[in-house]
Design an enzyme around this catalytic site. Structure first.
Site, PDB file in Angstrom:
ATOM      1  N   SER A 257       0.820  -1.212   0.000  1.00 26.39           N
ATOM      2  CA  SER A 257       0.000   0.000   0.000  1.00 26.39           C
ATOM      3  C   SER A 257       0.854   1.263   0.000  1.00 26.39           C
ATOM      4  O   SER A 257       2.003   1.265   0.445  1.00 26.39           O
ATOM      5  CB  SER A 257      -0.915   0.018   1.224  1.00 26.39           C
ATOM      6  OG  SER A 257      -1.683  -1.154   1.285  1.00 26.39           O
TER       7      SER A 257
HETATM    8  N1  SAH Z   1      -0.541  -5.057   4.065  1.00 28.87           N
HETATM    9  C1  SAH Z   1       0.295  -5.308   2.903  1.00 28.87           C
HETATM   10  C2  SAH Z   1      -0.380  -4.961   1.590  1.00 28.87           C
HETATM   11  C3  SAH Z   1      -1.497  -5.858   1.305  1.00 28.87           C
HETATM   12  S1  SAH Z   1      -1.956  -6.071  -0.385  1.00 28.87           S
HETATM   13  C4  SAH Z   1       1.619  -4.602   3.025  1.00 28.87           C
HETATM   14  O1  SAH Z   1       1.871  -3.923   4.031  1.00 28.87           O
HETATM   15  O2  SAH Z   1       2.443  -4.774   2.130  1.00 28.87           O
HETATM   16  C5  SAH Z   1      -3.221  -7.259  -0.081  1.00 28.87           C
HETATM   17  C6  SAH Z   1      -2.715  -8.644   0.262  1.00 28.87           C
HETATM   18  O3  SAH Z   1      -3.830  -9.418   0.699  1.00 28.87           O
HETATM   19  C7  SAH Z   1      -2.090  -9.374  -0.903  1.00 28.87           C
HETATM   20  O4  SAH Z   1      -0.817  -9.816  -0.556  1.00 28.87           O
HETATM   21  C8  SAH Z   1      -3.048 -10.537  -1.115  1.00 28.87           C
HETATM   22  O5  SAH Z   1      -2.423 -11.708  -1.589  1.00 28.87           O
HETATM   23  C9  SAH Z   1      -3.605 -10.739   0.276  1.00 28.87           C
HETATM   24  N2  SAH Z   1      -4.879 -11.459   0.369  1.00 28.87           N
HETATM   25  C10 SAH Z   1      -5.944 -11.391  -0.488  1.00 28.87           C
HETATM   26  N3  SAH Z   1      -6.935 -12.182  -0.065  1.00 28.87           N
HETATM   27  C11 SAH Z   1      -6.514 -12.775   1.083  1.00 28.87           C
HETATM   28  C12 SAH Z   1      -7.093 -13.722   1.976  1.00 28.87           C
HETATM   29  N4  SAH Z   1      -8.311 -14.217   1.775  1.00 28.87           N
HETATM   30  N5  SAH Z   1      -6.368 -14.108   3.047  1.00 28.87           N
HETATM   31  C13 SAH Z   1      -5.117 -13.618   3.266  1.00 28.87           C
HETATM   32  N6  SAH Z   1      -4.515 -12.732   2.440  1.00 28.87           N
HETATM   33  C14 SAH Z   1      -5.198 -12.312   1.366  1.00 28.87           C
END
Ligand code: SAH
Length: 217
Positions: free
Chosen positions: A57
Protein backbone atom coordinates in the site's frame (compact mmCIF):
# COMPACT_ATOMS: atom_id res chain seq x y z
CA UNK A 1 12.54 11.83 -1.11
CA UNK A 2 12.91 10.23 2.30
CA UNK A 3 10.71 9.28 5.20
CA UNK A 4 11.24 12.75 6.75
CA UNK A 5 9.43 14.38 3.84
CA UNK A 6 6.53 11.99 4.17
CA UNK A 7 6.36 12.63 7.91
CA UNK A 8 6.37 16.40 7.30
CA UNK A 9 3.57 15.98 4.74
CA UNK A 10 1.54 13.92 7.25
CA UNK A 11 2.05 16.51 9.97
CA UNK A 12 1.21 19.49 7.75
CA UNK A 13 -1.92 17.82 6.45
CA UNK A 14 -2.95 16.60 9.89
CA UNK A 15 -2.79 12.98 8.75
CA UNK A 16 -0.64 11.77 11.66
CA UNK A 17 0.29 13.60 14.88
CA UNK A 18 0.84 10.69 17.25
CA UNK A 19 4.53 10.60 18.20
CA UNK A 20 4.43 6.83 18.69
CA UNK A 21 3.19 6.29 15.15
CA UNK A 22 5.80 8.69 13.77
CA UNK A 23 8.50 6.81 15.64
CA UNK A 24 7.29 3.49 14.19
CA UNK A 25 7.58 4.90 10.64
CA UNK A 26 11.08 6.14 11.42
CA UNK A 27 12.19 2.77 12.83
CA UNK A 28 10.67 0.47 10.20
CA UNK A 29 12.35 0.99 6.82
CA UNK A 30 9.97 0.57 3.87
CA UNK A 31 12.86 -0.32 1.53
CA UNK A 32 13.37 -3.50 3.59
CA UNK A 33 9.90 -4.65 2.47
CA UNK A 34 10.31 -4.14 -1.26
CA UNK A 35 11.59 -6.31 -4.10
CA UNK A 36 15.09 -5.17 -5.17
CA UNK A 37 13.95 -3.20 -8.25
CA UNK A 38 11.41 -1.19 -6.22
CA UNK A 39 13.76 -0.11 -3.41
CA UNK A 40 14.68 3.24 -5.05
CA UNK A 41 10.99 4.22 -4.87
CA UNK A 42 10.53 3.35 -1.19
CA UNK A 43 9.52 6.87 -0.13
CA UNK A 44 7.53 7.90 -3.15
CA UNK A 45 3.98 8.17 -1.85
CA UNK A 46 2.45 5.47 -4.02
CA UNK A 47 1.55 1.81 -3.94
CA UNK A 48 4.27 -0.40 -5.47
CA UNK A 49 4.20 -3.76 -7.21
CA UNK A 50 5.12 -6.88 -5.26
CA UNK A 51 4.49 -10.24 -6.95
CA UNK A 52 1.46 -12.04 -8.40
CA UNK A 53 -0.30 -8.74 -9.18
CA UNK A 54 -0.31 -7.68 -5.51
CA UNK A 55 0.87 -4.36 -4.11
CA UNK A 56 2.38 -2.82 -0.99
CA UNK A 57 0.00 0.00 0.00
CA UNK A 58 0.85 3.67 -0.44
CA UNK A 59 2.68 4.97 2.69
CA UNK A 60 -0.07 7.52 3.39
CA UNK A 61 -2.67 4.72 3.32
CA UNK A 62 -0.60 2.68 5.79
CA UNK A 63 -0.33 5.78 8.01
CA UNK A 64 -4.07 6.47 7.89
CA UNK A 65 -5.05 2.87 8.58
CA UNK A 66 -2.56 2.70 11.45
CA UNK A 67 -4.03 5.85 12.95
CA UNK A 68 -7.63 4.64 12.56
CA UNK A 69 -6.76 1.34 14.23
CA UNK A 70 -5.47 3.10 17.40
CA UNK A 71 -2.94 0.40 18.21
CA UNK A 72 -1.61 0.30 21.76
CA UNK A 73 1.19 -1.46 23.56
CA UNK A 74 0.60 -5.06 24.61
CA UNK A 75 -2.32 -5.63 22.24
CA UNK A 76 -3.00 -8.69 20.10
CA UNK A 77 -3.61 -7.72 16.46
CA UNK A 78 -4.71 -9.68 13.39
CA UNK A 79 -3.79 -8.40 9.94
CA UNK A 80 -5.46 -10.02 6.93
CA UNK A 81 -3.28 -9.62 3.81
CA UNK A 82 0.43 -9.65 4.77
CA UNK A 83 1.71 -8.65 1.32
CA UNK A 84 5.22 -7.34 1.98
CA UNK A 85 4.87 -7.41 5.78
CA UNK A 86 5.38 -3.63 6.08
CA UNK A 87 2.05 -2.81 7.76
CA UNK A 88 2.54 -5.76 10.15
CA UNK A 89 6.03 -4.48 11.04
CA UNK A 90 4.67 -1.01 11.86
CA UNK A 91 2.00 -2.58 14.09
CA UNK A 92 4.54 -4.93 15.66
CA UNK A 93 6.53 -1.90 16.70
CA UNK A 94 3.48 -0.22 18.21
CA UNK A 95 2.34 -3.17 20.36
CA UNK A 96 5.72 -3.66 22.04
CA UNK A 97 6.76 -4.85 24.55
CA UNK A 98 4.21 -7.59 25.20
CA UNK A 99 1.81 -7.38 22.25
CA UNK A 100 1.75 -9.60 19.22
CA UNK A 101 0.73 -9.30 15.58
CA UNK A 102 -0.59 -12.26 13.57
CA UNK A 103 -0.64 -11.60 9.85
CA UNK A 104 -2.21 -14.01 7.38
CA UNK A 105 -1.44 -14.28 3.66
CA UNK A 106 -3.14 -16.45 1.03
CA UNK A 107 -0.47 -16.39 -1.73
CA UNK A 108 2.45 -18.70 -0.95
CA UNK A 109 5.08 -16.55 -2.65
CA UNK A 110 4.00 -13.47 -0.69
CA UNK A 111 3.72 -15.42 2.56
CA UNK A 112 7.37 -16.40 2.10
CA UNK A 113 8.37 -12.86 1.13
CA UNK A 114 6.65 -11.38 4.21
CA UNK A 115 8.10 -14.07 6.46
CA UNK A 116 11.62 -13.27 5.28
CA UNK A 117 11.10 -9.51 5.58
CA UNK A 118 9.77 -9.94 9.12
CA UNK A 119 12.36 -12.40 10.39
CA UNK A 120 13.81 -9.89 12.85
CA UNK A 121 10.43 -8.83 14.20
CA UNK A 122 10.02 -11.24 17.08
CA UNK A 123 6.46 -10.24 17.91
CA UNK A 124 5.07 -10.69 14.38
CA UNK A 125 3.95 -14.12 13.20
CA UNK A 126 3.18 -14.75 9.54
CA UNK A 127 0.57 -17.38 8.75
CA UNK A 128 -0.10 -19.02 5.38
CA UNK A 129 -3.84 -19.34 4.89
CA UNK A 130 -7.18 -17.85 3.90
CA UNK A 131 -7.96 -14.84 6.09
CA UNK A 132 -11.40 -14.26 4.54
CA UNK A 133 -12.70 -16.21 7.54
CA UNK A 134 -10.36 -14.41 9.94
CA UNK A 135 -8.03 -16.54 12.06
CA UNK A 136 -10.01 -18.21 14.82
CA UNK A 137 -7.06 -20.01 16.35
CA UNK A 138 -5.75 -16.89 18.10
CA UNK A 139 -9.06 -15.01 18.56
CA UNK A 140 -10.19 -12.80 20.18
CA UNK A 141 -8.13 -9.83 19.01
CA UNK A 142 -7.91 -6.28 20.33
CA UNK A 143 -7.52 -5.03 16.78
CA UNK A 144 -8.14 -6.44 13.29
CA UNK A 145 -6.97 -4.78 10.07
CA UNK A 146 -7.87 -6.02 6.60
CA UNK A 147 -5.62 -4.69 3.85
CA UNK A 148 -7.62 -5.93 0.84
CA UNK A 149 -10.99 -4.74 -0.51
CA UNK A 150 -13.57 -6.76 1.40
CA UNK A 151 -17.24 -7.63 0.98
CA UNK A 152 -19.25 -6.17 3.88
CA UNK A 153 -20.68 -9.59 4.80
CA UNK A 154 -17.16 -10.98 5.09
CA UNK A 155 -16.11 -8.18 7.44
CA UNK A 156 -19.24 -8.68 9.53
CA UNK A 157 -18.47 -12.40 9.70
CA UNK A 158 -15.16 -11.55 11.37
CA UNK A 159 -16.70 -9.33 14.11
CA UNK A 160 -17.03 -12.27 16.56
CA UNK A 161 -13.20 -12.55 16.54
CA UNK A 162 -12.94 -9.03 17.91
CA UNK A 163 -12.74 -8.50 21.67
CA UNK A 164 -15.27 -6.20 23.43
CA UNK A 165 -13.85 -2.70 23.13
CA UNK A 166 -11.92 -3.79 20.02
CA UNK A 167 -11.53 -2.05 16.65
CA UNK A 168 -11.58 -3.41 13.08
CA UNK A 169 -10.40 -1.27 10.14
CA UNK A 170 -11.11 -2.35 6.54
CA UNK A 171 -11.72 -1.02 3.02
CA UNK A 172 -15.20 -2.24 2.14
CA UNK A 173 -16.83 -3.19 -1.19
CA UNK A 174 -15.39 -3.48 -4.63
CA UNK A 175 -15.68 -1.27 -7.66
CA UNK A 176 -13.37 1.50 -8.77
CA UNK A 177 -12.62 2.26 -5.14
CA UNK A 178 -13.50 1.27 -1.58
CA UNK A 179 -14.71 3.16 1.47
CA UNK A 180 -12.50 2.91 4.51
CA UNK A 181 -14.40 1.91 7.64
CA UNK A 182 -13.62 1.75 11.32
CA UNK A 183 -15.87 -0.65 13.25
CA UNK A 184 -15.74 -0.36 17.03
CA UNK A 185 -17.12 -3.15 19.20
CA UNK A 186 -18.64 -1.45 22.21
CA UNK A 187 -18.66 -3.01 25.68
CA UNK A 188 -22.31 -3.89 25.04
CA UNK A 189 -21.22 -5.96 22.02
CA UNK A 190 -22.87 -3.50 19.66
CA UNK A 191 -20.89 -2.42 16.57
CA UNK A 192 -20.47 1.26 15.84
CA UNK A 193 -19.20 2.24 12.37
CA UNK A 194 -17.47 5.31 10.94
CA UNK A 195 -16.54 5.99 7.32
CA UNK A 196 -13.30 7.62 6.18
CA UNK A 197 -13.27 8.30 2.46
CA UNK A 198 -12.19 6.52 -0.70
CA UNK A 199 -9.22 4.20 -1.19
CA UNK A 200 -8.12 1.66 -3.79
CA UNK A 201 -7.15 -1.89 -2.80
CA UNK A 202 -6.68 -5.26 -4.47
CA UNK A 203 -9.69 -7.55 -3.85
CA UNK A 204 -9.85 -10.06 -1.04
CA UNK A 205 -9.60 -13.63 -2.32
CA UNK A 206 -10.43 -16.95 -0.73
CA UNK A 207 -13.62 -18.60 0.42
CA UNK A 208 -15.40 -15.40 1.49
CA UNK A 209 -13.55 -13.06 -0.86
CA UNK A 210 -14.79 -11.69 -4.15
CA UNK A 211 -15.26 -15.11 -5.74
CA UNK A 212 -16.51 -13.51 -8.92
CA UNK A 213 -13.00 -12.24 -9.67
CA UNK A 214 -10.98 -14.48 -11.95
CA UNK A 215 -7.95 -13.97 -9.71
CA UNK A 216 -9.68 -15.71 -6.81
CA UNK A 217 -8.19 -19.10 -6.02
N1 SAH B 1 -0.54 -5.06 4.06
C1 SAH B 1 0.29 -5.31 2.90
C2 SAH B 1 -0.38 -4.96 1.59
C3 SAH B 1 -1.50 -5.86 1.31
S1 SAH B 1 -1.96 -6.07 -0.39
C4 SAH B 1 1.62 -4.60 3.03
O1 SAH B 1 1.87 -3.92 4.03
O2 SAH B 1 2.44 -4.77 2.13
C5 SAH B 1 -3.22 -7.26 -0.08
C6 SAH B 1 -2.72 -8.64 0.26
O3 SAH B 1 -3.83 -9.42 0.70
C7 SAH B 1 -2.09 -9.37 -0.90
O4 SAH B 1 -0.82 -9.82 -0.56
C8 SAH B 1 -3.05 -10.54 -1.11
O5 SAH B 1 -2.42 -11.71 -1.59
C9 SAH B 1 -3.60 -10.74 0.28
N2 SAH B 1 -4.88 -11.46 0.37
C10 SAH B 1 -5.94 -11.39 -0.49
N3 SAH B 1 -6.93 -12.18 -0.07
C11 SAH B 1 -6.51 -12.78 1.08
C12 SAH B 1 -7.09 -13.72 1.98
N4 SAH B 1 -8.31 -14.22 1.77
N5 SAH B 1 -6.37 -14.11 3.05
C13 SAH B 1 -5.12 -13.62 3.27
N6 SAH B 1 -4.51 -12.73 2.44
C14 SAH B 1 -5.20 -12.31 1.37
Amino acid sequence: MGIEELLRFWKENEIVHDERIIEAFLKVKREDFLPEEQKPYAYVDSALKLFCGQTISQPTTVAIMTKLLKPNKDQKILEIGSGSGYQAAILGHLVQPKGKVFTIEIIKELFEFAKKNLEHFENVEVIFGDGSVGYKKEAPYDRIIITAASPRETVEGIFPQLRLGGILVAPVDYGDYQKMYRFSKLESGEIEEEEFGDFVFVPLRGKLGFAKFKTSP
